[in-house]
Design a protein around this motif. Structure first.
Motif, mmCIF file in Angstrom:
data_model
loop_
_atom_site.group_PDB
_atom_site.id
_atom_site.type_symbol
_atom_site.label_atom_id
_atom_site.label_comp_id
_atom_site.label_asym_id
_atom_site.label_seq_id
_atom_site.Cartn_x
_atom_site.Cartn_y
_atom_site.Cartn_z
ATOM 1 N N GLU A 272 0.694 -1.190 -0.056
ATOM 2 C CA GLU A 272 0.241 -0.024 0.029
ATOM 3 C C GLU A 272 0.967 1.233 -0.058
ATOM 4 O O GLU A 272 1.768 1.383 0.716
ATOM 5 C CB GLU A 272 -0.727 0.026 1.055
ATOM 6 C CG GLU A 272 -2.023 -1.204 1.224
ATOM 7 C CD GLU A 272 -2.850 -1.165 2.513
ATOM 8 O OE1 GLU A 272 -2.671 -0.273 3.269
ATOM 9 O OE2 GLU A 272 -3.469 -2.129 2.675
ATOM 10 N N PHE A 273 0.551 2.110 -0.969
ATOM 11 C CA PHE A 273 1.544 3.371 -1.065
ATOM 12 C C PHE A 273 0.927 4.647 -0.528
ATOM 13 O O PHE A 273 -0.398 4.767 -0.731
ATOM 14 C CB PHE A 273 1.784 3.551 -2.562
ATOM 15 C CG PHE A 273 2.586 2.565 -3.353
ATOM 16 C CD1 PHE A 273 3.685 2.404 -3.203
ATOM 17 C CD2 PHE A 273 1.883 1.509 -4.064
ATOM 18 C CE1 PHE A 273 4.476 1.421 -3.848
ATOM 19 C CE2 PHE A 273 2.362 0.425 -4.820
ATOM 20 C CZ PHE A 273 3.788 0.631 -4.457
ATOM 21 N N SER B 93 6.370 16.648 -0.854
ATOM 22 C CA SER B 93 7.353 17.356 -0.348
ATOM 23 C C SER B 93 7.819 16.771 1.167
ATOM 24 O O SER B 93 6.998 15.841 1.734
ATOM 25 C CB SER B 93 6.811 18.735 0.129
ATOM 26 O OG SER B 93 5.805 18.915 1.318
ATOM 27 N N ALA B 94 8.937 16.960 1.599
ATOM 28 C CA ALA B 94 9.330 16.264 2.944
ATOM 29 C C ALA B 94 8.495 16.990 4.119
ATOM 30 O O ALA B 94 8.089 16.199 4.952
ATOM 31 C CB ALA B 94 10.822 16.658 3.228
ATOM 32 N N ILE C 135 2.255 13.453 7.420
ATOM 33 C CA ILE C 135 1.794 12.114 7.053
ATOM 34 C C ILE C 135 2.217 11.025 8.272
ATOM 35 O O ILE C 135 1.673 10.124 8.985
ATOM 36 C CB ILE C 135 2.207 11.610 5.722
ATOM 37 C CG1 ILE C 135 1.320 12.169 4.805
ATOM 38 C CG2 ILE C 135 1.826 9.997 5.584
ATOM 39 C CD1 ILE C 135 1.911 12.126 3.358
ATOM 40 N N LEU C 136 3.579 11.081 8.434
ATOM 41 C CA LEU C 136 4.229 10.198 9.511
ATOM 42 C C LEU C 136 3.589 10.356 11.010
ATOM 43 O O LEU C 136 3.488 9.259 11.571
ATOM 44 C CB LEU C 136 5.942 10.448 9.843
ATOM 45 C CG LEU C 136 6.599 10.279 8.622
ATOM 46 C CD1 LEU C 136 8.032 10.633 8.668
ATOM 47 C CD2 LEU C 136 6.552 8.695 8.061
ATOM 48 N N ASN C 137 3.020 11.468 11.088
ATOM 49 C CA ASN C 137 2.392 11.732 12.507
ATOM 50 C C ASN C 137 1.266 10.947 12.560
ATOM 51 O O ASN C 137 0.712 10.484 13.671
ATOM 52 C CB ASN C 137 2.221 12.883 12.863
ATOM 53 C CG ASN C 137 3.406 13.777 12.987
ATOM 54 O OD1 ASN C 137 4.595 13.249 13.669
ATOM 55 N ND2 ASN C 137 3.420 15.150 12.574
ATOM 56 N N GLU D 194 16.744 15.183 6.282
ATOM 57 C CA GLU D 194 16.004 15.474 7.575
ATOM 58 C C GLU D 194 15.010 14.697 7.813
ATOM 59 O O GLU D 194 14.564 14.159 8.893
ATOM 60 C CB GLU D 194 15.986 16.844 7.799
ATOM 61 C CG GLU D 194 17.211 17.891 7.912
ATOM 62 C CD GLU D 194 16.780 19.134 7.431
ATOM 63 O OE1 GLU D 194 17.557 19.957 8.020
ATOM 64 O OE2 GLU D 194 15.866 19.444 6.726
ATOM 65 N N LEU D 195 14.077 14.375 6.604
ATOM 66 C CA LEU D 195 12.871 13.450 6.811
ATOM 67 C C LEU D 195 13.377 12.050 7.189
ATOM 68 O O LEU D 195 12.835 11.339 7.955
ATOM 69 C CB LEU D 195 11.937 13.543 5.626
ATOM 70 C CG LEU D 195 11.085 12.746 5.493
ATOM 71 C CD1 LEU D 195 9.967 13.095 6.415
ATOM 72 C CD2 LEU D 195 10.261 12.700 3.887
ATOM 73 N N ALA D 196 14.459 11.604 6.433
ATOM 74 C CA ALA D 196 14.924 10.393 6.395
ATOM 75 C C ALA D 196 15.176 9.938 8.151
ATOM 76 O O ALA D 196 14.911 8.789 8.739
ATOM 77 C CB ALA D 196 16.136 9.962 5.494
ATOM 78 N N SER D 197 15.845 11.088 8.583
ATOM 79 C CA SER D 197 16.296 10.747 10.032
ATOM 80 C C SER D 197 15.075 10.656 10.892
ATOM 81 O O SER D 197 14.962 10.051 12.006
ATOM 82 C CB SER D 197 16.977 12.149 10.436
ATOM 83 O OG SER D 197 18.254 12.185 10.076
ATOM 84 N N ILE D 198 13.919 11.413 10.482
ATOM 85 C CA ILE D 198 12.619 11.376 11.442
ATOM 86 C C ILE D 198 12.031 9.863 11.192
ATOM 87 O O ILE D 198 11.501 9.455 12.167
ATOM 88 C CB ILE D 198 11.584 12.599 10.814
ATOM 89 C CG1 ILE D 198 12.194 13.789 11.292
ATOM 90 C CG2 ILE D 198 10.285 12.248 11.554
ATOM 91 C CD1 ILE D 198 11.416 15.202 10.575
ATOM 92 N N VAL D 199 12.050 9.568 9.934
ATOM 93 C CA VAL D 199 11.570 8.245 9.648
ATOM 94 C C VAL D 199 12.295 7.012 10.388
ATOM 95 O O VAL D 199 11.409 6.163 11.289
ATOM 96 C CB VAL D 199 11.581 7.885 8.012
ATOM 97 C CG1 VAL D 199 11.189 6.245 7.699
ATOM 98 C CG2 VAL D 199 10.629 8.852 7.241
#
Length: 115
Positions: A31-32, A37-38, A44-46, A68-73
């Motif tokens: 599922e995608f 944008s980051a 979305i991650l929240n 920066e987004l990758a670090s949050i992920v």
């Protein structure tokens, strides 16, 4: 088995479509969720509780970079497989990706590079 959850973050609609097509041809139930944008992807991650893998562009409009987004992920989903997909092939970017344990894939994207 439940579907794998994938996040595709790139400001290029064409790149997001290509990535979905490549992953969609793999023998995975997936599922995608997409973002252009980051900054939007961070929101979305929240709201999600599972993420199995993510592809993230480095340079996009907004305040956050792909790294920066990758670090949050990786903080929220430490077991998620993350790939930074970028045309910015500087050693500094590559080294930062390695430091946070994510893959570095050079654009243009291809099935061989992504899989």
């Amino acid at each position: 088995m439940s579907a794998k959850k994938a996040l595709i973050v790139d400001d290029s609609t064409v790149t997001r479509l290509m990535i979905k097509k490549i992953i969609g041809e793999l023998p995975l139930d997936c599922e995608f969720t997409e973002s252009d944008s980051a900054d939007k992807a961070k929101d979305i991650l929240n709201g999600i509780s599972q993420l199995d893998f993510a592809t993230i562009d480095q340079n996009m409009p907004g305040t956050l970079t792909g790294l920066e987004l990758a670090s949050i992920v990786k903080q929220k989903f430490p077991d998620a497989k993350v790939a930074l997909i970028t045309a910015n092939i500087q050693d500094a970017i590559r080294n930062q990706a390695a430091a946070i344990n994510i893959d570095f894939i050079e654009k243009p994207i291809s099935p061989e590079k992504l899989t």
